[in-house]
Motif scaffolding. Structure first.
Motif, PDB file in Angstrom:
ATOM      1  N   GLY A  57      14.364  -0.552   5.999  1.00 48.88           N
ATOM      2  CA  GLY A  57      13.023  -0.991   6.362  1.00 48.88           C
ATOM      3  C   GLY A  57      13.051  -2.491   6.564  1.00 48.88           C
ATOM      4  N   ILE A  58      12.358  -2.964   7.588  1.00 52.94           N
ATOM      5  CA  ILE A  58      12.295  -4.403   7.852  1.00 52.94           C
ATOM      6  C   ILE A  58      11.277  -5.033   6.900  1.00 52.94           C
ATOM      7  CG2 ILE A  58      11.781  -6.162   9.588  1.00 52.94           C
ATOM      8  CD1 ILE A  58      12.536  -4.054  11.723  1.00 52.94           C
ATOM      9  N   LYS A  59      11.666  -6.129   6.272  1.00 55.97           N
ATOM     10  CA  LYS A  59      10.791  -6.799   5.302  1.00 55.97           C
ATOM     11  C   LYS A  59       9.539  -7.343   5.982  1.00 55.97           C
ATOM     12  CE  LYS A  59      14.373  -8.204   2.034  1.00 55.97           C
ATOM     13  NZ  LYS A  59      15.071  -9.357   1.421  1.00 55.97           N
ATOM     14  N   SER A  60       8.435  -7.313   5.258  1.00 58.00           N
ATOM     15  CA  SER A  60       7.175  -7.863   5.747  1.00 58.00           C
ATOM     16  C   SER A  60       7.358  -9.347   6.058  1.00 58.00           C
ATOM     17  CB  SER A  60       6.098  -7.671   4.680  1.00 58.00           C
ATOM     18  OG  SER A  60       4.885  -8.188   5.124  1.00 58.00           O
ATOM     19  N   GLY A  61       6.881  -9.766   7.218  1.00 56.69           N
ATOM     20  CA  GLY A  61       6.973 -11.165   7.612  1.00 56.69           C
ATOM     21  C   GLY A  61       8.312 -11.573   8.190  1.00 56.69           C
ATOM     22  N   THR A  67      18.429  -9.543  10.445  1.00 51.62           N
ATOM     23  CA  THR A  67      19.675  -9.797   9.723  1.00 51.62           C
ATOM     24  C   THR A  67      19.613  -9.034   8.401  1.00 51.62           C
ATOM     25  OG1 THR A  67      18.757 -11.712   8.569  1.00 51.62           O
ATOM     26  CG2 THR A  67      19.841 -12.148  10.695  1.00 51.62           C
ATOM     27  N   PRO A  68      20.740  -8.855   7.721  1.00 50.06           N
ATOM     28  CA  PRO A  68      20.708  -8.157   6.434  1.00 50.06           C
ATOM     29  C   PRO A  68      19.705  -8.748   5.440  1.00 50.06           C
ATOM     30  CG  PRO A  68      22.958  -8.352   7.187  1.00 50.06           C
ATOM     31  CD  PRO A  68      22.108  -9.167   8.145  1.00 50.06           C
ATOM     32  N   ALA A  69      19.501 -10.053   5.476  1.00 45.63           N
ATOM     33  CA  ALA A  69      18.557 -10.686   4.556  1.00 45.63           C
ATOM     34  C   ALA A  69      17.105 -10.349   4.895  1.00 45.63           C
ATOM     35  CB  ALA A  69      18.745 -12.200   4.577  1.00 45.63           C
ATOM     36  N   ARG A  70      16.852  -9.851   6.097  1.00 46.22           N
ATOM     37  CA  ARG A  70      15.483  -9.562   6.536  1.00 46.22           C
ATOM     38  C   ARG A  70      15.132  -8.080   6.480  1.00 46.22           C
ATOM     39  NH1 ARG A  70      15.887 -13.966  11.436  1.00 46.22           N
ATOM     40  NH2 ARG A  70      15.558 -15.753  10.080  1.00 46.22           N
ATOM     41  N   VAL A  71      15.989  -7.302   5.824  1.00 49.63           N
ATOM     42  CA  VAL A  71      15.726  -5.869   5.691  1.00 49.63           C
ATOM     43  C   VAL A  71      15.943  -5.419   4.258  1.00 49.63           C
ATOM     44  CG1 VAL A  71      16.376  -5.357   8.086  1.00 49.63           C
ATOM     45  CG2 VAL A  71      18.083  -5.150   6.292  1.00 49.63           C
ATOM     46  N   ASN A  72      15.317  -4.314   3.919  1.00 51.22           N
ATOM     47  CA  ASN A  72      15.573  -3.640   2.653  1.00 51.22           C
ATOM     48  C   ASN A  72      16.334  -2.361   2.959  1.00 51.22           C
ATOM     49  OD1 ASN A  72      14.149  -5.411   0.884  1.00 51.22           O
ATOM     50  ND2 ASN A  72      12.233  -4.516   1.560  1.00 51.22           N
ATOM     51  N   THR A  73      17.427  -2.145   2.263  1.00 47.03           N
ATOM     52  CA  THR A  73      18.163  -0.898   2.386  1.00 47.03           C
ATOM     53  C   THR A  73      17.833  -0.048   1.170  1.00 47.03           C
ATOM     54  OG1 THR A  73      19.939  -1.972   3.617  1.00 47.03           O
ATOM     55  CG2 THR A  73      20.458   0.132   2.604  1.00 47.03           C
ATOM     56  N   HIS A  74      17.514   1.202   1.420  1.00 46.44           N
ATOM     57  CA  HIS A  74      17.121   2.116   0.350  1.00 46.44           C
ATOM     58  C   HIS A  74      18.092   3.288   0.292  1.00 46.44           C
ATOM     59  CE1 HIS A  74      13.219   0.078   0.063  1.00 46.44           C
ATOM     60  NE2 HIS A  74      13.270   0.031   1.372  1.00 46.44           N
ATOM     61  N   LEU A  75      18.477   3.660  -0.915  1.00 49.88           N
ATOM     62  CA  LEU A  75      19.294   4.841  -1.153  1.00 49.88           C
ATOM     63  C   LEU A  75      18.457   5.804  -1.974  1.00 49.88           C
ATOM     64  CD1 LEU A  75      22.602   3.023  -2.150  1.00 49.88           C
ATOM     65  CD2 LEU A  75      22.071   4.061   0.044  1.00 49.88           C
TER      66      LEU A  75
END
Length: 156
Positions: A57-61, A67-75
């Protein structure tokens, strides 16, 4: 037109694909495309259940490029109800089928989660309806402005 690009396509073969428990969703779809010599396709529907889901999911804002820093990866261990799987298959720069998939899945609490699917394992079953697209001059390449692989049209 500067705001969009497009290619007209014709509908090709249509398939119903059943993936059995324990199999990787993305690997099976990719292998199916290779086996049937499908270069372009769209997922019309998918139902079933999944486990071991990895999605993004792409981070809010967030700003571009992604980039990896701008997304959340969920397992998510699951099992989860597969409510929707949408996406397409387009060849990458090496002419290998590249699946771009998004998933919506339901938890036992009936909460729904979704995002860009990296992969998942089939839990009980997965039934997919897929249509082949007959088109030329479309490939998936990494976009420097977007930060992710996206489709590009060869200009004729």
């Amino acid at each position: 037109m500067s705001g969009f690009r497009y290619k007209e396509y014709k509908q090709g073969r249509r398939f119903i694909l059943k993936i059995i428990p324990g199999e990787s969703l993305v690997e099976c779809i990719t292998q199916f495309a290779l086996t049937e010599n499908i270069h372009y396709a769209v997922i019309l529907s998918a139902v079933g259940s999944v486990r071991d889901v990895c999605l993004r999911g792409i981070k809010s804002g967030a700003k571009l490029p992604i980039t990896p820093a701008r997304v959340n990866t969920h397992l998510l261990e699951g099992p989860l109800e597969l409510l929707s799987l949408t996406g397409n298959i387009v060849p990458d720069e090496t002419n290998t089928p590249d699946c771009h998939l998004h998933i919506m899945a339901g938890k036992s609490s009936c909460d729904v989660i979704g995002g860009h699917l990296f992969d998942a394992r089939v839990f009980a079953t997965c039934e997919i309806v897929l249509t082949e697209l007959v088109v030329e001059g479309v490939e998936r390449h990494h976009s420097t402005s977007g930060g992710i692989p996206t489709i590009y049209f060869n200009e004729e």
